[in-house]
Design an enzyme around this catalytic site. Structure first.
Site, mmCIF file in Angstrom:
data_model
loop_
_atom_site.group_PDB
_atom_site.id
_atom_site.type_symbol
_atom_site.label_atom_id
_atom_site.label_comp_id
_atom_site.label_asym_id
_atom_site.label_seq_id
_atom_site.Cartn_x
_atom_site.Cartn_y
_atom_site.Cartn_z
ATOM 1 N N ASP A 1 0.819 -1.153 0.007
ATOM 2 C CA ASP A 1 0.060 0.089 -0.033
ATOM 3 C C ASP A 1 1.020 1.380 -0.128
ATOM 4 O OD1 ASP A 1 -2.260 1.467 0.071
ATOM 5 O OD2 ASP A 1 -2.545 1.279 2.290
ATOM 6 N N GLU B 1 2.822 5.097 -3.891
ATOM 7 C CA GLU B 1 3.149 6.274 -4.861
ATOM 8 C C GLU B 1 4.237 6.753 -5.084
ATOM 9 O OE1 GLU B 1 0.283 5.558 -2.785
ATOM 10 O OE2 GLU B 1 -0.702 4.443 -4.399
ATOM 11 N N ASP C 1 -8.913 3.425 -3.242
ATOM 12 C CA ASP C 1 -10.097 3.774 -2.185
ATOM 13 C C ASP C 1 -11.395 4.093 -2.971
ATOM 14 O OD1 ASP C 1 -8.369 2.880 -0.399
ATOM 15 O OD2 ASP C 1 -7.521 4.926 0.470
HETATM 16 O O1 MIG Z 1 -4.394 5.739 4.559
HETATM 17 O O2 MIG Z 1 -4.072 0.226 5.024
HETATM 18 O O3 MIG Z 1 -5.917 1.914 -0.145
HETATM 19 O O4 MIG Z 1 -6.942 -0.155 0.943
HETATM 20 O O5 MIG Z 1 -6.984 -0.485 3.668
HETATM 21 C C1 MIG Z 1 -4.908 4.519 4.278
HETATM 22 C C2 MIG Z 1 -5.355 1.157 5.366
HETATM 23 C C3 MIG Z 1 -4.319 3.178 3.972
HETATM 24 C C4 MIG Z 1 -5.199 2.824 2.142
HETATM 25 C C5 MIG Z 1 -5.390 1.325 1.096
HETATM 26 C C6 MIG Z 1 -6.521 0.587 1.591
HETATM 27 C C7 MIG Z 1 -6.107 0.429 3.083
HETATM 28 C C8 MIG Z 1 -5.607 1.420 3.897
HETATM 29 N N1 MIG Z 1 -4.655 2.222 3.093
#
Ligand code: MIG
Length: 811
Positions: free
Chosen positions: A450, A453, A528
């Site tokens: 996650d 980026e 998201d």
């Molecule tokens: O700031 O890990 O897209 O799938 O559940 C949020 C927590 C961070 C974003 C991801 C999402 C995930 C969440 N993350």
């Protein structure tokens, strides 16, 4: 008379017929002045037995004045693959990678041109031979098979297809400071698809697209950009397709122009011009070529094609166990549970919260015992904390992002102040792989990356400043340069790390952002999204668009990440989501720590809304497991050819002007058509059915295509049609993919008007690399004239399934 590599020029006196002979290869070009304004160029390949000819292009007839008087310097590449020539003050370097793929680079004076690609695989073997002809003020280069030609004038050039169609005509390159803009002529009716994970409609004309991977919670229906940008598109002019891949990792701005305009442009915010034009006239071949260059999705482990259940986050351990038990108790198929960030100790990668998860190895092995694998999340940021071994070893290695003054760049993410591994450095990627060992050893099934980026909180743009430095392996690069490949390189580190720990098993890696070529490291999800009908419809377009961009293994957070779906929406979304390449329900919860972004959401497990939805949702997930033999066969095709798993009609009917506009109906592979209900409250829908004959998946009713049809589907149904003449391999549902050895293959045969049908099934052990050494099985089933079916079997894999069974669906 122009002379070029062993090629001889001749011209007829009246300039109406000119030919170029290349003795060595036995090929010559013939240019015939057909009309007042155009010359037709025909390529003849001479064989001992005769010759083969094809028209390769058309040239303005003004050329005939120049045939005899060339005076331009160009240099043919030593391997014959292309040439370099001046373009203004720069050098234009043209390389034919394939007969239908041309690479164009622009080298600035005093530089070596574009740096080595992060996307393109080392490809010494991919080289086509070019024939180059020189005229008074232009150069023409063609491949022997005549797939593509490039015509260069003083400061502009054009790329033409085999048929002489201008794909990129009057290309000009302009610079302003660090940025470079490429502009070309774009016919008003051209349609442009792909470009990675994009919102909005599937045709990208009229848009301004920013290639800059960006975290965007609850992105809007037209939000731009979001997580995963791929600077590659497929275009359609009438029925003819071509592709463009701009290989540059800096921020790019794509403006394909609106349908009234005739200009398209791409601006590169740094770096050099390096692009590929794909001229094969069909979309499938273009994707085949693009994925030949940038790599194909490796065949995934079969379990990863099962159903995944996730939540932000399931904890403590008892909750994970009870979710798993619930699946089995309620007899819902499920192969995977995801563990989101709350399993960690204070959000530190490679650690476990000792209170919430006192015995992770036991948990993971108990889940494994009931056929549920665990996919574990990791974020790039490593918490700055003395004594935390990942931090200490990363710090010691020196392989992390730095401020311009050389000090560590420290950014705020979940664990607080953190440093970021420099995954552009191979040493750092193997460090990451080393860290994964502690999770691998206790039985992690797969990996979820996650914030890749990379996302960094507290900055306006939610990422690092442009001038942060990645020291790298060979030379330092700025964040502005490597931003778009950060996610891909972290995925690479993870894929390679997983492989190092378990060389016999196919890794499963899920990541949020990527670049061209990232598909070779695994799957992605569409970030998201929100629990709305708009997002549900959007998810179909996004997954189709990703497939047209080389990333075929993707899916949305089914039901939506933010907010709560109505029971109806969750059911409809599950029906479609269950047939997407990656199938996972995931949603947010408020975190006890007071998350900055997430909002309250209610449970979204498929039984959450009670009956009758409970039953409907089970049916939807079971449908995936019924179709798994077919789906796996299509995945295997994708891993071999680059053809997407789910396909918009334009992939199979690019010459049908109506089919190319359809965005809410899709094909799985070539033969199975899915027509989801996409409107709230609807129990029927109208769809455009492509030409030919189709049959209803359930009843086998024969339906003629090439027209609009209306199908009804109550809330427990999903309209599906099968191409008449196809056979779909299916099975009875199982609880998880580990059980498929118990299920025979049921071939559902949908005969065409001639009582004929054919289908294919691919099988292997679903987990190892044995298939690479022939431990796989390809079964082709064909109907014979006497109503019997014949199997042709290739490969050495011995299937554990009971004997198969053929069922004719319909009359
Ligand atoms: O700031 O890990 O897209 O799938 O559940 C949020 C927590 C961070 C974003 C991801 C999402 C995930 C969440 N993350």
């Amino acid at each position: 008379m122009g002379i070029l590599c062993e090629t001889e020029w001749r011209g007829c006196g009246d300039s109406r017929l000119v030919y170029v002979a290349r003795k060595k290869t036995g090929m010559f070009l013939l240019m015939r002045m057909n009309t007042y304004s155009y010359a037709q160029v025909t390529c003849y390949n001479i064989f001992r037995t005769g010759y083969r000819s094809h028209v390769i292009g058309a040239l303005p007839s003004c050329w005939h004045n120049h045939f005899m008087t060339p005076d331009k310097s160009f240099q043919v590449h030593r391997d014959g693959s292309g040439f370099d020539c001046p373009l203004g003050v720069d050098t234009l370097s043209v390389t034919f990678v394939r007969d239908d793929v041309v690479r164009v680079r622009i080298i600035r004076p005093g530089t070596n041109g574009p740096e080595a690609s992060w996307a393109v695989l080392p490809s010494e073997h991919i080289v086509a031979q070019a024939n180059v002809a020189e005229f008074k003020d232009s150069i023409l280069a063609v491949t022997p098979e005549g797939g593509v030609s490039v015509d260069i004038r003083n400061d502009t050039f054009s790329v033409l297809s085999a048929h002489g169609d201008g794909l990129m005509t009057n290309v000009t390159v302009t610079r302003e400071g660090e940025s470079t803009t490429i502009t070309w002529n774009c016919p008003p009716d051209r349609r442009v698809y792909g470009c990675g994970e994009k919102t909005g409609g599937m045709d990208r004309r009229g848009r301004r697209m920013v290639m800059w991977n960006k975290d965007k919670f609850e992105y809007g229906e037209h939000e731009e950009p979001i997580y995963y940008c791929i600077p590659f598109c497929v275009s359609l002019d009438g029925g003819q397709a071509h592709g463009l891949f701009v290989d540059n990792t800096w921020k790019q701005i794509w403006e394909p122009g609106d349908s009234g305009s005739t200009q398209a442009s791409v601006t590169l915010c740094g770096g050099d011009v390096d692009f590929y034009v794909f001229t094969a006239p069909d979309v499938k071949t273009i994707l085949n070529r693009f994925t030949e260059l940038t790599g194909r999705q490796p065949l995934p482990p079969l379990w990863s094609l099962g159903y995944h259940q996730s939540r932000y986050s399931y904890y403590p351990e008892s909750e994970v166990r009870s979710i798993a038990e619930e699946f089995r108790k309620r007899r819902y198929p499920c192969d995977v549970i995801h563990l989101d960030i709350h399993y960690m100790d204070a959000y530190k990668d490679f650690t476990w919260d000792p209170v919430r998860f006192p015995n992770p190895p036991k948990l993971l092995s108990d889940l494994n015992d009931i056929g549920i694998r665990s996919v574990i999340i990791l974020d790039p940021g490593i918490k700055v904390e003395k004594g935390y071994s990942a931090y200490e070893s990363l710090f010691e290695s020196g392989c992390f992002a730095r401020n311009p003054d050389g000090t560590p760049f420290v950014g705020e993410v979940w664990p607080g102040p953190s440093i970021f591994p420099d995954v552009t450095d191979g040493k750092c990627r193997s460090w990451w792989g080393d860290q994964m060992k502690v999770l691998d050893e206790i039985g992690a099934g797969g990996w979820w990356l996650d914030l890749t980026e990379p996302e960094v909180f507290l900055y306006d743009n939610h990422t690092m400043p442009d001038d942060v430095v990645f020291p790298g392996e060979d030379s330092p690069r700025t964040h502005a340069q490597v931003h778009n490949i950060y996610g891909m390189q972290l995925a690479r580190a993870t894929y390679e790390g997983a492989l190092r720990h378990r060389p016999e098993e196919r890794p499963f890696v899920l990541f949020r952002s990527g670049y061209a070529g990232a598909q070779r490291y695994g799957a992605t999800w569409t970030g998201d999204n929100a629990a709305s009908w708009e997002h549900y419809r959007l998810s179909i377009r996004m997954v189709l668009g990703l497939g047209l961009s080389g990333q075929a293994f993707s899916g949305p957070d089914i039901g939506g990440f933010a907010g709560d779906p109505s029971p109806e929406l969750l059911t409809r979304w599950l029906q479609v989501g269950a047939l997407m390449p990656f199938c996972r329900v995931h949603n947010a919860i408020p975190t006890p720590d007071g998350s900055i972004e997430t909002e309250n959401t209610n449970p979204q497990e498929p039984w959450a809304h009670g009956e009758p939805y409970d039953t409907y949702n089970r049916t939807a997930i079971e449908r995936r497991y019924r179709l798994l033999p077919y789906l796996y066969t299509v995945f295997e095709e994708n891993s071999r050819t680059g053809a997407p798993v789910i396909r918009p009609f334009l992939m199979e009917y690019q010459d049908d002007p109506r089919a190319v506009t359809v965005e809410d109906t899709f094909l799985i592979g070539r033969d199975l058509l899915v027509a989801p209900i996409v409107e709230e409250g609807a129990v029927s829908r109208t769809l455009y059915l492509p030409r030919g004959f189709w049959r209803d998946y359930e009843t086998g009713e024969l339906i003629e295509g090439g027209r609009d049809i209306t199908i009804s589907a109550e809330l427990d149904q999903l309209p599906m049609l099968v191409r008449a003449g196809a056979i779909i391999p299916t099975q009875e549902p199982v609880q998880h993919t580990g059980e498929i050895g118990r299920q025979r293959i049921i071939w559902r045969a949908y005969l065409d008007n001639e009582q004929y049908a054919k289908g294919e099934l691919y099988e292997d052990d679903g987990i190892s690399f044995g298939y690479r050494s022939c431990d796989c099985l390809r079964t082709t089933l064909r109907s014979g004239s006497d109503g019997t079916f014949a199997r042709i079997v290739e490969g050495a894999y011995i299937s554990p399934r009971p004997p198969d069974f053929v069922q004719i669906i319909g009359d």
